[in-house]
Motif scaffolding. Structure first.
Motif, short mmCIF file in Angstrom:
data_model
loop_
_atom_site.label_atom_id
_atom_site.label_comp_id
_atom_site.label_asym_id
_atom_site.label_seq_id
_atom_site.Cartn_x
_atom_site.Cartn_y
_atom_site.Cartn_z
N VAL A 144 4.05 5.65 -5.69
CA VAL A 144 3.99 5.65 -7.16
C VAL A 144 2.87 6.56 -7.63
CG1 VAL A 144 3.52 4.22 -9.19
CG2 VAL A 144 5.06 3.39 -7.40
N ARG A 145 1.72 6.48 -6.98
CA ARG A 145 0.59 7.34 -7.35
C ARG A 145 0.96 8.81 -7.21
NH1 ARG A 145 -3.60 7.47 -3.02
NH2 ARG A 145 -2.00 8.87 -2.26
N ASP A 146 1.61 9.17 -6.11
CA ASP A 146 2.00 10.55 -5.89
C ASP A 146 3.02 11.03 -6.94
OD1 ASP A 146 0.31 10.61 -3.72
OD2 ASP A 146 1.92 10.34 -2.23
N TYR B 196 2.32 1.70 -3.41
CA TYR B 196 1.27 2.19 -4.31
C TYR B 196 1.07 3.69 -4.13
CZ TYR B 196 -3.44 3.56 -5.53
OH TYR B 196 -4.51 4.24 -6.02
N GLN B 197 1.02 4.15 -2.88
CA GLN B 197 0.82 5.58 -2.62
C GLN B 197 1.98 6.41 -3.16
OE1 GLN B 197 0.19 5.49 1.65
NE2 GLN B 197 -1.98 5.92 1.37
N ILE C 142 3.27 9.88 -10.04
CA ILE C 142 2.56 10.02 -11.31
C ILE C 142 1.75 11.31 -11.33
CG2 ILE C 142 0.69 9.06 -12.73
CD1 ILE C 142 1.74 6.28 -11.91
N VAL C 143 1.06 11.60 -10.24
CA VAL C 143 0.26 12.83 -10.16
C VAL C 143 1.17 14.05 -10.26
CG1 VAL C 143 -1.20 14.21 -8.65
CG2 VAL C 143 -1.68 11.78 -8.94
N HIS D 182 0.84 -1.21 0.00
CA HIS D 182 0.00 0.00 0.00
C HIS D 182 0.87 1.26 0.00
CE1 HIS D 182 -3.45 2.54 0.66
NE2 HIS D 182 -2.86 3.06 1.73
#
Length: 97
Positions: free
Chosen positions: A35-37, A32-33, A39-40, A29
């Motif tokens: 990588v998401r941050d 994931y957070q 990308i954003v 998790h």
């Protein structure tokens, strides 16, 4: 009745023991957070730059999620047939003059 939590359901079903070692899940998790941050952040940076080539890349990427190669091929074939039809109509109208 109050809010049903995941812990309550696991206790009631007896599956709580299956999730005793949740550290790998937490690590996943967290990854994931992160990588998401990233990308954003990259998306915001690219869109704020005003580079229209980047806009096109993002439009293409998002569009490819909804439109497959089959649809593109059908559109190209349809356009080709449409162009041939228009050409035939123009030739026919010139022949009748």
């Amino acid at each position: 009745m109050g809010k049903v939590t995941a812990g309550y359901v696991l206790d009631q079903t007896g599956l709580g023991h299956a999730f005793q070692d949740v550290e790998p899940v937490r690590e996943l998790h967290t990854t994931y957070q992160q990588v998401r941050d990233q990308i954003v952040h990259q998306l915001k940076t690219d869109l704020a730059s005003g580079d229209f080539f980047k806009y096109g890349e993002y439009i293409g990427e998002i569009g490819s999620m909804f439109i497959g190669i089959g649809e593109v091929k059908a559109a190209v074939i349809g356009t080709t047939y449409g162009a041939k039809l228009v050409e035939s109509i123009q030739l026919a109208s010139l022949a009748t003059k």
